[in-house]
Design an enzyme around this catalytic site. Sequence first.
Site, PDB file in Angstrom:
ATOM      1  N   GLY A 142       0.921  -1.153  -0.176  1.00 34.14           N
ATOM      2  CA  GLY A 142       0.055   0.144   0.025  1.00 34.14           C
ATOM      3  C   GLY A 142       0.945   1.208  -0.041  1.00 34.14           C
ATOM      4  O   GLY A 142       1.902   1.186   0.462  1.00 34.14           O
ATOM      5  N   GLY A 146       0.331   5.479   0.462  1.00 38.62           N
ATOM      6  CA  GLY A 146      -0.601   6.710   0.646  1.00 38.62           C
ATOM      7  C   GLY A 146       0.277   8.006   0.679  1.00 38.62           C
ATOM      8  O   GLY A 146       1.541   8.040   0.091  1.00 38.62           O
ATOM      9  N   GLY A 158       3.197   7.959   3.311  1.00 39.02           N
ATOM     10  CA  GLY A 158       3.977   6.662   3.838  1.00 39.02           C
ATOM     11  C   GLY A 158       3.425   5.601   2.765  1.00 39.02           C
ATOM     12  O   GLY A 158       2.565   5.493   2.176  1.00 39.02           O
ATOM     13  N   VAL A 171       3.554   0.880   2.857  1.00 44.59           N
ATOM     14  CA  VAL A 171       3.397  -0.342   3.986  1.00 44.59           C
ATOM     15  C   VAL A 171       3.807  -1.303   3.093  1.00 44.59           C
ATOM     16  O   VAL A 171       3.676  -1.672   2.031  1.00 44.59           O
ATOM     17  CB  VAL A 171       1.889  -0.347   4.150  1.00 44.59           C
ATOM     18  CG1 VAL A 171       1.738  -1.633   5.075  1.00 44.59           C
ATOM     19  CG2 VAL A 171       1.265   1.142   4.741  1.00 44.59           C
ATOM     20  N   LYS A 225       5.039   0.348   8.034  1.00 40.96           N
ATOM     21  CA  LYS A 225       4.737   1.772   7.496  1.00 40.96           C
ATOM     22  C   LYS A 225       5.910   2.563   7.597  1.00 40.96           C
ATOM     23  O   LYS A 225       6.420   2.888   8.493  1.00 40.96           O
ATOM     24  CB  LYS A 225       3.536   2.178   8.254  1.00 40.96           C
ATOM     25  CG  LYS A 225       3.088   3.668   7.503  1.00 40.96           C
ATOM     26  CD  LYS A 225       1.772   3.885   8.286  1.00 40.96           C
ATOM     27  CE  LYS A 225       0.995   5.446   7.655  1.00 40.96           C
ATOM     28  NZ  LYS A 225       0.023   5.865   8.357  1.00 40.96           N
ATOM     29  N   ASP A 232      -9.893  10.643   9.579  1.00 43.60           N
ATOM     30  CA  ASP A 232      -9.576  10.175   8.078  1.00 43.60           C
ATOM     31  C   ASP A 232      -9.886   8.885   7.853  1.00 43.60           C
ATOM     32  O   ASP A 232      -9.507   7.907   7.442  1.00 43.60           O
ATOM     33  CB  ASP A 232      -7.963  10.120   7.711  1.00 43.60           C
ATOM     34  CG  ASP A 232      -7.810  10.192   6.184  1.00 43.60           C
ATOM     35  OD1 ASP A 232      -8.642  10.555   5.347  1.00 43.60           O
ATOM     36  OD2 ASP A 232      -6.673   9.580   5.850  1.00 43.60           O
TER      37      ASP A 232
END
Length: 995
Positions: A677, A679, A682, A684, A707, A815
């Site tokens: 992942g 974002g 950061g 992951v 992360k 969020d």
Amino acid sequence: MVLLLSLQLVSSETDGDALLAFKARVTDPTGALASWNASTHFCRRWAGVTCTAGRVTSLDVSERRLTGTLSPSIGNLTYLSSLNLNQNGISGSIPASLGRLRRLSYLSLCDNAFSGEIPDALRNCTALSALYLNDNRLTGGVPDRLGGALMPYLMYLGLGTNHLSGRIPPSLANITMLSLLGLDQNFLEGTVPDDLSRLTNLMSLNVYQSRLAGEIPPFLFNMSSLQGLTLANNAFEGELPADAGVPTAIGKLCLQALQLSNNELTGGWEFLEGLTNCTSLSEISLDGNRFTGAMPSAIIARLSPNLQTLKLGGNGGISGVIPPGIGNIVGLQTLDFESNLLSGAIPEGIGKLRNLKELRLQQNKLTGPIPSSIGDLSQLLVIDLSNNFLNGSIPPSLGDLQQLTLLNLSGNQLTGHVPGEVFKLSSLSSAMDLSGNRLDGTLPGDVGQLAKLALLAVSRNRFSGEVPPELGLCASLEFLDLDSNSFTGSIPSSFKSLKGLRRLNLTSNELSGSIPPELGQMSGLQELYLSRNELSGRIPAELENVTSLKELDLSYNDLDGPVPLRGVFTNTTGFQMAGNGALCGGAARLRLPPCPNSIRRGHVFLKIALPIIVGGVALCLGMLISTLLCCRKKRRNSPTADNNTARSVLNGNNYPRVSYAELARATDSFAEDNLIGVGKYGSVYRGTLSLKTNGSCVHEDVVVAVKVFHLRQVGASKTFVSEIQALRSVKHRNLISIVTCCSSIDADGNDFRALVFDFMPNYSLDRWLHPSSASNESKEGRVLSVTQRFNVAVDIADALNYLHNSCTPPIIHCDLKPSNVLLGDDMTAYIGDFGLAKLILDPGCHDAATTESTIGVRGTIGYVAPEYGTSGKVSTNGDVYSFGIMLLEIFVGKAPTDAAFRDGLTLQEFVAGAFPEKIEQILDPALLPIEGSSDGINSGSEESVVRVTVRDCLLSAVKVGLSCCRQAPCQRMVMKDAAVELRRIRHACVRACGQ
């Protein structure tokens, strides 16, 4: 005889070896086992060891801070009758060898970190009278064989606060001597089996906070032995049996404690009539249900005077007045009627409750004055009367409450001066919140006597005069809100003494003069709001040295001169300075005009110094290179502010420490194949980390999610700290668990920040709702069923309800979206990514409108509440909005940013347009045809049968979603109500699906 002696010596040696094997597998930081050595016999001076006839019969090493794992050799202590390891940090599985301890009568492994399933071998410990495995990380179900007929002496069974799932096995009814059964805080489903009615010796049943549903079994009200019934935080429904003449009436069961909070119980209040004869009853907790109607004043006035706790808050629909006879329950220590529809005045008779410690009447419709008789309640610790319609003045008698720690009178219509006696309550430590009233006058110097107070809020009143410099004596203040009044004069320089102050809000007053440079000495300050005053002069350069400062609002004053260049002044979202037309300079991104004086000084400087500069360039370059090399070396060895933060928030939690090198090895140098992942702040990675679990010397390979923060992205370092600060204070089964953190230097000498979490094998909810959005992975068969979607929705709602209402301090996530919801191997949902989370800074204040914190816009497009874009203030209402959007997305299958939503059309408008008649047109196609839509369950009498189908349940869930994401914050459901409603709908859906 010689043979017998020889066998005893061999057995004795075996006991000694078993103890040494136990010691070898644990870490002993306090030296509690230092006496376990060859210099003395284990039966003589080995700490915690008790022997009989040369054999170990008891081992008690509880509360020794031991970590590591439990050696299987413990099963060789065959004469052991008592084993107590509670309150340590021992991890790993419970060895099956314990089943060899046939003489064991007491086994306590509670308050450790044991994982895995409960071994069936424990059923062989036929002499057990007490088995405590609570407060661990055990998984699987409650073993059916544990309830076999081979444990005839078992009286106490504690399995609470684990991760157990499945149903309560009916076979537990075979343990006929059972007196205490604790199954609380697990993931148990179904209901309480009727077979448990055979437990005629049962005195306490605790299944608090699980997933049990259905009606409360009537047999429980026939168990004359039962003294404590704790069924709180489940999804039990229906009415409590009311008629005292009926064999199953609740009044027949005279308990010591009735704890049914946070379920879905409904009906009238007749059942309370039966409880008026229960003289031993000390607690009635019915808060967080769905009881409605007028409060039965006459019945409540006749409850036992020995009653200590009466909680009816959070039902939302209880009306009428507070019973005038409430003063008859003289033993009351906690009175909680909050969040209902109570009206009328607070009765003077409340002053008779001389033992009362907590009085919570907030969020009702109470009117009239605050009775002066409250001043007679000398034991009071907490008063919360906020968000009512109380009027009149604050009675001076409140100053007699010399043990009071929290006083919240906010959100009323109180007028007049605040009595000086109230400001002399030196016992106040949590909060004094008088905001949102019509109070006037000045703040007296006596306020300096509140030396223990953490929060003082007098916002939105009519106070005038100068801000008293004596506030600098309130050494424990963390939050000081004086905004929206008419304070005049200057800002006291004495504020520099408030070293622990985290927020200072003086917005919207009539303050003049300059900003005192002494504010730069407030090393812990995080938020400073001085906007909309008449401040003049320059911004003190000292403020740029306050490294903790993240929010600074100086807008709409008369400030001039240069803006400092460091610290908060480089943060374009955290620093606000609009309406100060004479400011200049500052960071380039602020786009302010250059300062004229600095330009002229620059010309003079260049004219005189240029030859010198040119002549020394070579020397400077050489020195610069040497300095950089030296700084780089120091940087590798010097802890940063984030490093200090990471250490402080994780200190004492027995987290293992990891280095950059270990994380690089765990993720194959952060290989792209391990990337799961990405974002804004950061990336992951999946990794396998060898951890010393809970400080043990034994390494275990653990699959984790790492992360890594993009520190070049503005705000990434802040989110690293924010996430640690939020996660350190929360503990809930549906919130992601932090394993450890890393604050170090990478291989190139750059700052490196990473958080390590439990790995979630089913990744994020987003991948399940929108499979095509995830690449490099086959999505065939990855479809969530209706029941799974309801389970996920309830998990998220429960976690948010905890963050808003049960966490201390409360937390706003800010969020919430499907990519921040992770799914475990059993599809349990966990909320993660607390990088934008905001702690609610007003303890004891439950109205979202009064717990807002001024910040920049937080959240993700499509999920962020509309008011965030205009007011810049976050609240629990904003989280509710995001939850509503996500709830619609769960059942509709479309994200709010889907390409189908154009020309101003939103997800909620798309859903509302088809609700309710055309619901099939907008549901996720994966749910069509709707499961169970042709079948259903019946409710009601034979004359009037209501057929509940899965379609009905989906309609109800969509309705909750629409109610949560209404445009106006005040019209949205509160999270507590949404959680209760979704549990009820899920239960109906499971029944409709025949599961």
